[in-house]
Enzyme design. Structure first.
Site, PDB file in Angstrom:
ATOM      1  N   ASN A  42      40.993 -39.247  38.793  1.00 40.29           N
ATOM      2  CA  ASN A  42      40.425 -40.094  39.851  1.00 40.29           C
ATOM      3  C   ASN A  42      38.918 -40.219  39.657  1.00 40.29           C
ATOM      4  OD1 ASN A  42      40.376 -37.315  40.659  1.00 40.29           O
ATOM      5  ND2 ASN A  42      40.013 -37.902  42.773  1.00 40.29           N
ATOM      6  N   ILE A  43      38.453 -41.448  39.817  1.00 39.35           N
ATOM      7  CA  ILE A  43      37.036 -41.766  39.597  1.00 39.35           C
ATOM      8  C   ILE A  43      36.532 -42.462  40.855  1.00 39.35           C
ATOM      9  CG2 ILE A  43      35.393 -42.992  38.124  1.00 39.35           C
ATOM     10  CD1 ILE A  43      37.647 -42.877  35.912  1.00 39.35           C
ATOM     11  N   GLU A  44      35.683 -41.754  41.596  1.00 39.52           N
ATOM     12  CA  GLU A  44      35.236 -42.279  42.890  1.00 39.52           C
ATOM     13  C   GLU A  44      33.926 -43.059  42.752  1.00 39.52           C
ATOM     14  OE1 GLU A  44      35.316 -38.887  45.547  1.00 39.52           O
ATOM     15  OE2 GLU A  44      37.511 -38.967  45.591  1.00 39.52           O
ATOM     16  N   CYS A  53      42.415 -44.281  41.327  1.00 36.49           N
ATOM     17  CA  CYS A  53      43.256 -43.080  41.327  1.00 36.49           C
ATOM     18  C   CYS A  53      43.587 -42.641  39.899  1.00 36.49           C
ATOM     19  CB  CYS A  53      44.566 -43.350  42.054  1.00 36.49           C
ATOM     20  SG  CYS A  53      44.411 -43.494  43.833  1.00 36.49           S
ATOM     21  N   GLU A  55      46.476 -41.914  38.624  1.00 34.97           N
ATOM     22  CA  GLU A  55      47.666 -42.583  38.084  1.00 34.97           C
ATOM     23  C   GLU A  55      47.309 -43.928  37.470  1.00 34.97           C
ATOM     24  OE1 GLU A  55      47.171 -41.199  40.999  1.00 34.97           O
ATOM     25  OE2 GLU A  55      49.034 -40.669  42.017  1.00 34.97           O
ATOM     26  N   CYS A  86      49.778 -42.400  45.776  1.00 34.67           N
ATOM     27  CA  CYS A  86      49.445 -43.185  46.977  1.00 34.67           C
ATOM     28  C   CYS A  86      50.206 -44.509  46.934  1.00 34.67           C
ATOM     29  CB  CYS A  86      47.943 -43.418  47.060  1.00 34.67           C
ATOM     30  SG  CYS A  86      47.345 -44.731  45.969  1.00 34.67           S
ATOM     31  N   CYS A  89      49.205 -46.955  44.082  1.00 36.75           N
ATOM     32  CA  CYS A  89      49.716 -46.511  42.776  1.00 36.75           C
ATOM     33  C   CYS A  89      51.222 -46.707  42.684  1.00 36.75           C
ATOM     34  CB  CYS A  89      49.319 -45.060  42.513  1.00 36.75           C
ATOM     35  SG  CYS A  89      47.547 -44.896  42.201  1.00 36.75           S
TER      36      CYS A  89
HETATM   37  N1  THU Z   1      43.947 -39.959  44.635  1.00 36.35           N
HETATM   38  C1  THU Z   1      44.538 -40.098  43.408  1.00 36.35           C
HETATM   39  O1  THU Z   1      43.859 -40.033  42.372  1.00 36.35           O
HETATM   40  N2  THU Z   1      45.873 -40.308  43.353  1.00 36.35           N
HETATM   41  C2  THU Z   1      46.685 -40.365  44.449  1.00 36.35           C
HETATM   42  O2  THU Z   1      47.856 -40.715  44.329  1.00 36.35           O
HETATM   43  C3  THU Z   1      46.155 -39.974  45.754  1.00 36.35           C
HETATM   44  C4  THU Z   1      44.687 -40.079  45.884  1.00 36.35           C
HETATM   45  C5  THU Z   1      42.504 -39.729  44.703  1.00 36.35           C
HETATM   46  C6  THU Z   1      41.708 -40.859  45.266  1.00 36.35           C
HETATM   47  C7  THU Z   1      40.486 -40.158  45.786  1.00 36.35           C
HETATM   48  O3  THU Z   1      39.570 -40.011  44.721  1.00 36.35           O
HETATM   49  C8  THU Z   1      40.995 -38.777  46.173  1.00 36.35           C
HETATM   50  O4  THU Z   1      42.248 -38.619  45.534  1.00 36.35           O
HETATM   51  C9  THU Z   1      41.150 -38.543  47.650  1.00 36.35           C
HETATM   52  O5  THU Z   1      41.904 -39.526  48.221  1.00 36.35           O
END
Ligand code: THU
Length: 137
Positions: A42-44, A53, A55, A86, A89
């Site tokens: 995950n890259i915010e 996300c 995935e 999520c 995804c």
């Molecule tokens: N996140 C994912 O990478 N995959 C998911 O299926 C659920 C959420 C990440 C997004 C965000 O960076 C962090 O988790 C919190 O929501």
């Protein structure tokens, strides 16, 4: 490749997580039919919306490298129980990796094996938009 081995790859990907806002690290590893593994994390972003996300990072990386057929997807979050994809995804998996085995993991000893038909029944798809093709508005 075993589910446990793919989870190990997802754990490696999780180490690269860029998640300074949520502090929630996620790793994903996808196994293609050709036997290759692609990683994603995950890259915010400070604007939140552009966050990607794990995935989608992994699936988009595989597709960017010419892969189209997916065998397995392993996801590892940072919760005390297995992490499931999520909604966004799930939608992406339903279009790009509809036949993949989905491994939702906490770690190598605690995971659930499922598939996208279970996680996203009656998914919206290109079939739904076909009916609009000849319509004039
Ligand atoms: N996140 C994912 O990478 N995959 C998911 O299926 C659920 C959420 C990440 C997004 C965000 O960076 C962090 O988790 C919190 O929501």
């Amino acid at each position: 490749m075993s589910n446990e081995e793919l989870i190990e790859f997802a754990l490696t990907a999780r180490k690269n997580s860029y998640s300074p806002y949520s502090n929630y690290k996620v790793g994903c590893a996808v196994l293609t039919k050709s036997g290759k593994v692609f990683l994603g994390t995950n890259i915010e972003n400070s604007a939140y919306g552009p966050t990607n996300c794990a995935e989608r990072s992994a699936i988009f990386s595989a597709i960017s490298n010419g892969e189209r057929d997916f065998e397995k997807i392993a996801i590892v979050g940072s919760s005390n129980s297995p992490t499931y994809p999520c909604g966004v995804c799930r939608q992406v998996i339903s279009e790009l990796a509809p036949n993949a085995v989905i491994i939702c993991a906490k770690d190598k000893n605690d995971f659930v094996v499922t598939d996208i038909k279970t996680l996203l029944p009656n998914a919206f798809s290109s079939k739904d938009t076909d009916c609009t093709k000849n319509k004039k508005e």
